[in-house]
Motif scaffolding. Structure first.
Motif, PDB file in Angstrom:
ATOM      1  N   ILE A 277       0.950  -1.210  -0.272  1.00  0.00           N
ATOM      2  CA  ILE A 277       0.042  -0.414   0.192  1.00  0.00           C
ATOM      3  C   ILE A 277       1.275   1.173  -0.394  1.00  0.00           C
ATOM      4  O   ILE A 277       1.773   1.422   1.122  1.00  0.00           O
ATOM      5  CB  ILE A 277      -1.038  -0.138   1.359  1.00  0.00           C
ATOM      6  CG1 ILE A 277      -1.779  -1.214   1.134  1.00  0.00           C
ATOM      7  CG2 ILE A 277      -1.435   1.079   1.614  1.00  0.00           C
ATOM      8  CD1 ILE A 277      -2.929  -1.231   2.488  1.00  0.00           C
TER       9      ILE A 277
ATOM     10  N   GLY B  79       0.737   5.201   0.704  1.00  0.00           N
ATOM     11  CA  GLY B  79       0.160   6.102   1.404  1.00  0.00           C
ATOM     12  C   GLY B  79      -0.238   7.407   0.573  1.00  0.00           C
ATOM     13  O   GLY B  79       0.384   7.702  -0.121  1.00  0.00           O
TER      14      GLY B  79
ATOM     15  N   THR C 196       5.820   7.612  -1.950  1.00  0.00           N
ATOM     16  CA  THR C 196       5.461   6.022  -1.188  1.00  0.00           C
ATOM     17  C   THR C 196       4.813   5.178  -2.281  1.00  0.00           C
ATOM     18  O   THR C 196       5.110   4.334  -3.198  1.00  0.00           O
ATOM     19  CB  THR C 196       4.582   6.392  -1.159  1.00  0.00           C
ATOM     20  OG1 THR C 196       3.346   6.874  -1.462  1.00  0.00           O
ATOM     21  CG2 THR C 196       4.984   7.206   0.864  1.00  0.00           C
TER      22      THR C 196
ATOM     23  N   TYR D  65      -2.039  -2.810  -3.865  1.00  0.00           N
ATOM     24  CA  TYR D  65      -2.994  -1.733  -3.842  1.00  0.00           C
ATOM     25  C   TYR D  65      -3.719  -0.552  -4.794  1.00  0.00           C
ATOM     26  O   TYR D  65      -2.384  -0.231  -5.114  1.00  0.00           O
ATOM     27  CB  TYR D  65      -3.253  -1.070  -2.143  1.00  0.00           C
ATOM     28  CG  TYR D  65      -4.222  -0.393  -2.247  1.00  0.00           C
ATOM     29  CD1 TYR D  65      -5.206  -0.757  -1.735  1.00  0.00           C
ATOM     30  CD2 TYR D  65      -4.911   0.644  -2.016  1.00  0.00           C
ATOM     31  CE1 TYR D  65      -6.842  -0.002  -0.939  1.00  0.00           C
ATOM     32  CE2 TYR D  65      -5.601   1.706  -1.388  1.00  0.00           C
ATOM     33  CZ  TYR D  65      -7.120   1.012  -1.469  1.00  0.00           C
ATOM     34  OH  TYR D  65      -8.052   1.157  -1.655  1.00  0.00           O
TER      35      TYR D  65
ATOM     36  N   GLU E 165       3.119  -1.069   4.172  1.00  0.00           N
ATOM     37  CA  GLU E 165       2.601   0.396   3.392  1.00  0.00           C
ATOM     38  C   GLU E 165       3.543   1.139   3.929  1.00  0.00           C
ATOM     39  O   GLU E 165       4.600   1.119   4.852  1.00  0.00           O
ATOM     40  CB  GLU E 165       1.095   1.228   4.843  1.00  0.00           C
ATOM     41  CG  GLU E 165       0.610   1.762   4.696  1.00  0.00           C
ATOM     42  CD  GLU E 165      -0.786   2.602   5.485  1.00  0.00           C
ATOM     43  OE1 GLU E 165      -1.037   3.453   5.573  1.00  0.00           O
ATOM     44  OE2 GLU E 165      -0.891   1.704   6.536  1.00  0.00           O
TER      45      GLU E 165
ATOM     46  N   HIS F 278       5.308   5.113   3.153  1.00  0.00           N
ATOM     47  CA  HIS F 278       5.266   6.464   3.928  1.00  0.00           C
ATOM     48  C   HIS F 278       6.368   6.822   4.299  1.00  0.00           C
ATOM     49  O   HIS F 278       7.266   6.077   4.189  1.00  0.00           O
ATOM     50  CB  HIS F 278       4.689   5.770   5.361  1.00  0.00           C
ATOM     51  CG  HIS F 278       3.285   6.307   5.401  1.00  0.00           C
ATOM     52  ND1 HIS F 278       1.917   7.362   5.116  1.00  0.00           N
ATOM     53  CD2 HIS F 278       2.415   5.065   4.953  1.00  0.00           C
ATOM     54  CE1 HIS F 278       0.641   6.481   5.236  1.00  0.00           C
ATOM     55  NE2 HIS F 278       1.031   5.127   5.547  1.00  0.00           N
TER      56      HIS F 278
ATOM     57  N   VAL G  14      -5.641   2.032   9.111  1.00  0.00           N
ATOM     58  CA  VAL G  14      -5.556   0.741   7.852  1.00  0.00           C
ATOM     59  C   VAL G  14      -4.103  -0.220   8.886  1.00  0.00           C
ATOM     60  O   VAL G  14      -4.927  -1.622   8.390  1.00  0.00           O
ATOM     61  CB  VAL G  14      -4.031   1.624   7.202  1.00  0.00           C
ATOM     62  CG1 VAL G  14      -4.147   0.382   6.203  1.00  0.00           C
ATOM     63  CG2 VAL G  14      -4.661   2.445   6.204  1.00  0.00           C
TER      64      VAL G  14
ATOM     65  N   HIS H 188       1.282  -6.218   9.749  1.00  0.00           N
ATOM     66  CA  HIS H 188       1.094  -5.095   9.210  1.00  0.00           C
ATOM     67  C   HIS H 188       2.390  -4.589   9.364  1.00  0.00           C
ATOM     68  O   HIS H 188       2.606  -3.753  10.488  1.00  0.00           O
ATOM     69  CB  HIS H 188      -0.058  -4.222   9.475  1.00  0.00           C
ATOM     70  CG  HIS H 188      -0.220  -2.866   8.568  1.00  0.00           C
ATOM     71  ND1 HIS H 188       0.497  -1.955   9.069  1.00  0.00           N
ATOM     72  CD2 HIS H 188      -0.961  -2.636   7.414  1.00  0.00           C
ATOM     73  CE1 HIS H 188       0.201  -0.335   8.436  1.00  0.00           C
ATOM     74  NE2 HIS H 188      -0.725  -1.039   7.178  1.00  0.00           N
TER      75      HIS H 188
ATOM     76  N   LEU I  38       4.128  -0.241   8.683  1.00  0.00           N
ATOM     77  CA  LEU I  38       3.869   0.787   8.474  1.00  0.00           C
ATOM     78  C   LEU I  38       5.183   1.049   8.522  1.00  0.00           C
ATOM     79  O   LEU I  38       6.246   1.355   9.612  1.00  0.00           O
ATOM     80  CB  LEU I  38       3.378   1.568   8.798  1.00  0.00           C
ATOM     81  CG  LEU I  38       2.641   2.608   8.046  1.00  0.00           C
ATOM     82  CD1 LEU I  38       1.816   3.285   8.764  1.00  0.00           C
ATOM     83  CD2 LEU I  38       4.555   3.588   8.224  1.00  0.00           C
TER      84      LEU I  38
END
Length: 267
Positions: A10, A12, A33, A55, A81, A83, A139, A150, A152
């Protein structure tokens, strides 16, 4: 062949209306990102044990969930994810990096994968800020409710010039560091490629050997070997050039033959 781990990537921010995320040093978080997510995706596709899923980069996962939408989590084994951090406001640079960190859900029992990711990214020149729990991320909380881990990744600080100099110059290496960390943590085979091709390495080796041989050409033998060298030259055992140059096996057996030690017949 073992089942491949399905990993959702993903990027961000972004989405509609457009959210640039953090900004600094002439860059937008939402743009970078997406660059990183694509680089990680491409690198993961090379690994037999991984199956990356991207995603929709036209969406912002946070906004989708906030408006009652969902994430494509069916069959997903892990979520990354992407970022970039902010708030140090060091756009001139002070010679020090603020660094990389990875955020995980507070209920996460093991952080081996995230530690490996952090360590490998930090090895490229960024300060290692470590793995930190954060329970306030929509998220991450949504993903965790499905029993999926997950991570990040805050790759660096977008408003730190020293961080961004490294990030912009080494984005592909950072992506490989993420994949290597995932594979290390999950015990998946990953063959890390050299930054140079085999042909480039061979070319450099050949050039270095030639330069060394050129340097040895015309040099005199060391004082301790001078008499023996002259005797060998007079006897036709060596041609007398480049006494400091390395010798191949072929050259060695020729010299042994000239000495009469090779090719002699008994009796």
């Amino acid at each position: 062949m073992r089942d491949r781990m399905k990993i959702l990537l993903i990027a961000g921010h972004g989405g509609t209306p457009y959210d640039p995320g953090a900004t600094g040093c002439g860059q937008e978080e939402a743009v970078q990102t997406r660059v990183m997510a694509k680089l990680i995706y491409d690198e993961m596709r090379k690994v037999d044990g991984l199956r990356p899923v991207m995603y929709d980069t036209g969406n912002d996962a946070y906004k989708v969930l906030k408006s009652g939408g969902s994430l494509p989590l069916s069959g997903i084994g892990y979520v990354i994810e992407c970022h970039l951090n902010a708030c140090v406001k060091d756009t001139a640079g002070d010679g020090k990096t603020t660094g990389v960190e990875v955020l995980v859900h507070p209920s996460e029992k093991g952080i081996t994968v995230e530690q490996a990711i952090c360590r490998r990214i930090a090895a490229l020149g960024l300060k290692n800020r470590g793995v930190k729990p954060d329970g306030g991320l929509l998220v991450m909380n949504t993903v965790k409710r499905y029993g999926i881990s997950h991570a990040l990744i805050e790759f660096c600080f977008i408003d730190d010039r020293d961080d961004m100099n490294i990030f912009m110059a080494k984005r592909e290496q950072i992506a490989k560091a993420v994949v290597a960390g995932v594979c290390e943590g999950f015990g998946i085979d990953y063959e890390e490629e050299s930054e140079m091709s085999r042909q480039e390495i061979q070319k450099i080796v050949r050039e270095e050997i030639k330069a060394y041989l050129d340097e040895q050409e015309g040099k005199s033998p060391s004082a301790w070997a001078e008499a023996a060298w002259k005797a060998a030259q007079d006897a036709g055992i060596t041609d007398g050039t480049a006494p400091g140059a390395p010798m191949t096996r072929e050259m060695g057996v020729v010299m042994l033959q000239r000495c009469g030690l090779v090719g002699r017949k008994e009796g």
